[in-house]
Motif scaffolding. Structure first.
Motif, mmCIF file in Angstrom:
data_model
loop_
_atom_site.group_PDB
_atom_site.id
_atom_site.type_symbol
_atom_site.label_atom_id
_atom_site.label_comp_id
_atom_site.label_asym_id
_atom_site.label_seq_id
_atom_site.Cartn_x
_atom_site.Cartn_y
_atom_site.Cartn_z
ATOM 1 N N SER A 483 0.812 -1.217 0.000
ATOM 2 C CA SER A 483 0.000 0.000 0.000
ATOM 3 C C SER A 483 0.846 1.267 0.000
ATOM 4 O O SER A 483 0.450 2.293 -0.560
ATOM 5 C CB SER A 483 -0.938 0.005 1.208
ATOM 6 N N ALA A 657 -7.507 -14.296 -1.431
ATOM 7 C CA ALA A 657 -8.843 -14.324 -0.850
ATOM 8 C C ALA A 657 -8.933 -15.381 0.245
ATOM 9 O O ALA A 657 -9.608 -15.181 1.266
ATOM 10 C CB ALA A 657 -9.872 -14.596 -1.942
ATOM 11 N N HIS A 660 -7.356 -14.007 3.429
ATOM 12 C CA HIS A 660 -8.141 -12.957 4.079
ATOM 13 C C HIS A 660 -9.494 -13.467 4.568
ATOM 14 O O HIS A 660 -10.035 -12.966 5.561
ATOM 15 C CB HIS A 660 -8.367 -11.798 3.109
ATOM 16 N N ASP A 684 -3.958 -4.629 -6.480
ATOM 17 C CA ASP A 684 -5.379 -4.588 -6.818
ATOM 18 C C ASP A 684 -6.119 -5.811 -6.272
ATOM 19 O O ASP A 684 -7.312 -5.730 -5.953
ATOM 20 C CB ASP A 684 -5.566 -4.520 -8.340
ATOM 21 N N GLN A 685 -5.398 -6.943 -6.198
ATOM 22 C CA GLN A 685 -6.033 -8.168 -5.696
ATOM 23 C C GLN A 685 -6.131 -8.191 -4.168
ATOM 24 O O GLN A 685 -6.730 -9.101 -3.604
ATOM 25 C CB GLN A 685 -5.270 -9.404 -6.186
ATOM 26 N N GLY A 686 -5.517 -7.193 -3.526
ATOM 27 C CA GLY A 686 -5.612 -7.110 -2.074
ATOM 28 C C GLY A 686 -4.460 -7.744 -1.334
ATOM 29 O O GLY A 686 -4.548 -7.961 -0.114
ATOM 30 N N CYS A 687 -3.353 -8.051 -2.030
ATOM 31 C CA CYS A 687 -2.183 -8.643 -1.373
ATOM 32 C C CYS A 687 -1.585 -7.624 -0.395
ATOM 33 O O CYS A 687 -1.504 -6.430 -0.690
ATOM 34 C CB CYS A 687 -1.157 -9.064 -2.418
ATOM 35 N N ASP A 688 -1.131 -8.093 0.771
ATOM 36 C CA ASP A 688 -0.646 -7.194 1.813
ATOM 37 C C ASP A 688 0.818 -6.810 1.625
ATOM 38 O O ASP A 688 1.170 -5.624 1.620
ATOM 39 C CB ASP A 688 -0.809 -7.855 3.186
#
Length: 725
Positions: A483, A657, A660, A684-688
């Motif tokens: 992020s 997914a 999470h 975009d896929q939400g990987c940290d």
């Protein structure tokens, strides 16, 4: 009165004298006859008795003949005594019965008892007695004869003992006449053979033979008995029900008083179980105890024979060396019991893939060897490919369906060796090359492989010394938050600075360590070094940082791991959050109770746990829910083609997914990120988190801290002295 003329003529006197002489002669003759008769009677009595004895009316001994001396009982010890005053073995009841007979003045016969002499010797006596009466009919005593029956009693006792032994012994006994026909057997013979005595009397013992082995020793047997008096050997006989049994038999010759053979006695001991045990021991000496395949010893024998036939026929022969890929991980993660089950199934599958003349051997661990006579390069290749194809089918072990691959090395006779030793060595060299080529393949031997194998041995030996000689060092690769691209942690990777060869790539020495016990020593060294380095960074004023260390599966099976980490953290005054432990996904194949407790204890301690290379192994959602994990690491094989391969993008998104969702709350870390496009897709896929060359290569501690400071800690740069010590 008229007077009588008493004078007699001379003829009358002469006649009287003649009569007197005749009377005297007759008396002398009668006396001589009486003496001869008495002597004859005495001799006859002495032939039927050993001595004479007499007693008075009070039953006291008054006389013994000289024959008593042969009993070694002095007559002086007996004269004047009654029989019951002597030291005998008779009970009071027996004496009372005998005394009653004496008091009734009754004759007695064969009154037997044992007397103990003053010298302590026991003699058995048999007594006959006749009561005596005087001319008035008054009882005057007893007169009788006695015999020493000690030897007879001993012989009888020996015969009774022999008969009892004959009946009671557990060994089978048979007795034959000189024609070798059975005349007697004991109960043990009946129990062993199943034949009653009536069924075997008059038959030759040969009827028992099973035919299991040739009767070639029958003739020498009797020749030995005739020469030595006995013979001993083994037979395989057949019971009445048809079952065979083994006996150790001794046949002895029995001679009569004249020294001529009269009988033969056979004693047979059942050794069936012993022979079976010997066969089992011999089988175990040449077969693997787990899989029952031939072992190295039997392989050597069969290979020598096969090579001799192959050379004589000018044919070819192949030797295949097989090794299961990553079997140590399976053995460590599951248990040795499940590992053994897998090996048994592997052995069974290999046997179905070979011919009747081929030999499949297990020579140790997960190593197998195939000996293929009459096999050229083409057939060896076909067999190897058939094995590789067969191993694509999973093996059912416990609750799992394991997919195991195999690597194969091939050596050919005579091209790659002329003896078993060379062929095995060269097949092993080809096997190692197959491992280097990526596993799950087959490789033919080439001469340069021996040089490579020697190099591996040298390298392993030098690696052992390197651990003790401080030749290892830790490199650190940054782990960033997607992020904002901030460094929030690192992964520590071991490197080897060889004094002669410089920096040796991990791909050269890590596989060596994994194949030996060195992987555990490398892990221990890394834990110590990372804790030491973190303490140095803290003392230099740097903020806390979580550093991940990858440990082998065997570390987590060690019950002392938690105490080891506690000790390191305490020694360097570090918080538990300073460490994160990574374990490969294959390590989760089966978590045993001890391993699971170790992971739970690490969670209670506060140390993070991450699954490395997620998506390449055997994990399931049940593992992720049950175990105290904190992070998943997406394997770089899914990240590499993330931009061009829709399937990889789907897999990556699914893993993110999964981490999470489902109430797991795991951080997801992507490995091998090398481009900005990969970074943006993962974001975009939400990987940290992510790590890879796009963010920074693994570098020494000083270089890592320099980059860290440049990114956001320049305010402490002047206060920090960076070292790797």
């Amino acid at each position: 009165m008229n007077s009588i003329n008493i004078s007699a003529p001379a003829s009358v006197v002469a006649r009287l004298r003649q009569l007197l002489n005749e009377y005297q002669h007759t008396e002398i003759e009668l006396r001589a006859r009486l003496r001869a008769s008495e002597a004859r009677f005495r001799d006859l009595l002495e032939m039927t008795s050993d001595w004479f004895w007499e007693q008075d009316a009070q039953f006291r001994f008054t006389y013994f003949s000289t024959g008593l001396a042969q009993t070694h009982i002095p007559s002086t010890e007996l004269l004047g005594k009654t029989r019951w005053e002597l030291s005998t073995n008779l009970t009071p009841e027996q004496w009372a019965a005998h005394r009653a007979m004496l008091d009734a003045h009754q004759p007695f016969r064969k009154f037997e008892y044992c007397i103990r002499t003053d010298a302590g010797e026991e003699r058995w006596l048999s007594i006959n007695g006749q009561p005596q009466f005087d001319e008035r009919g008054c009882f005057s005593g007893y007169r009788g004869a006695g015999r020493d029956i000690t030897e007879r009693r001993r012989t009888g006792e020996r015969q009774r003992l022999a008969a009892a032994m004959f009946e009671a012994t557990r060994d089978a006994i048979f007795i034959t006449d000189t024609e070798r026909n059975i005349v007697a057997v004991n109960p043990a013979f009946t129990a062993l053979s199943g034949y009653s005595e009536a069924e075997v009397l008059g038959r030759n013992p040969r009827f028992l033979k099973s035919g299991r082995y040739a009767d070639a020793h029958s003739a020498p047997l009797w020749e030995v008995v005739g020469r030595k008096g006995f013979w001993q050997g083994e037979f395989w006989n057949q019971r009445k029900d048809g079952e065979t049994y083994a006996v150790l038999t001794t046949i002895s010759e029995v001679r009569d008083a004249s020294g001529r053979p009269s009988h033969y006695v056979g004693v047979a001991t059942d050794i069936t179980h012993q022979k079976a045990a010997e066969q089992r021991i011999e089988h175990l000496a040449y077969h693997d105890a787990l899989t029952d395949l031939p072992n190295r010893a039997l392989l050597g024998q069969r290979a020598e024979l096969a090579l001799a036939l192959t050379a004589r026929r000018h044919e070819a022969l192949a030797l295949l060396s097989l090794d299961l890929d990553r079997f140590k991980e399976i053995n460590d993660v599951l248990s040795h019991t499940e590992g053994d089950i897998l090996l048994v199934q592997v052995a069974a599958r290999l046997k179905t893939l070979t011919g009747d003349t081929d030999t499949v051997c297990r020579i140790g661990g997960d190593e197998f060897v195939l000996l293929l006579p009459e096999t050229d390069q083409e057939r060896a290749l076909r067999v190897a490919d058939k094995i590789l194809a067969a191993f694509r089918q999973p093996f059912p072990v416990a609750r799992h369906s394991l997919r195991i691959t195999v690597s194969i090395g091939i050596a050919l006779y005579p091209h790659d060796g002329s003896n078993v030793t060379d062929l095995l060595k060269n097949a092993d060299a080809a096997l190692h090359q197959a491992k280097q080529n990526g596993r799950n393949t087959r490789t033919f031997y080439a001469q340069e492989m021996n040089a490579a194998a020697f190099e591996r041995l040298v390298l392993e030996s030098e690696l052992r010394r390197a651990i003790a000689a401080s030749q290892l060092c830790a490199y650190y690769q940054p782990k960033v938050r997607l992020s904002d691209s901030q460094i929030i942690g690192a992964e520590a990777l071991v490197r080897w600075r060889h004094p002669d060869h410089g920096l040796i790539p991990p791909g050269r020495f890590i596989p060596l360590a994994e194949a030996s016990d060195l992987i555990a020593e490398l892990g221990d060294w890394m834990l110590k070094e990372v804790c030491r380095q973190q303490a140095a960074w803290r003392d230099a004023g740097l903020p806390p940082l979580t550093v991940a260390v990858n440990l082998a599966a065997r570390h987590f099976r060690n019950s002392g791991l938690v105490a080891q980490i506690q000790g390191l953290l305490a020694a360097h005054s570090l918080p538990p959050q300073a460490l994160e432990l990574e374990l490969t996904e294959s390590s989760l194949l089966e978590i045993g109770p001890n391993t699971e407790e170790t992971l739970l204890a690490l969670e209670r301690l506060g140390v993070g746990l991450a699954i490395d290379d997620f998506g390449t192994g055997y994990s399931s959602l049940s593992y992720l829910k049950r175990l105290p994990l904190t992070a998943l690491k997406v394997d770089q094989s899914f990240v590499r083609d993330l931009v061009s391969d829709p399937d990889d993008r789907t897999l990556a998104a699914t893993i993110i997914a999964l981490g999470h969702g489902h109430g797991l709350g795991l951080q997801v870390v992507a490995e091998g990120v090398e481009t900005d496009e990969q970074r943006r897709i993962l974001l975009d896929q939400g990987c940290d988190l992510a790590q890879g060359y796009f963010f920074g290569q693994p570098v020494p501690a000083a270089d890592f801290v320099a980059g860290w400071i440049r990114q956001g800690f320049s305010d402490v740069q002047d206060a920090v002295e960076l070292t790797e010590a």
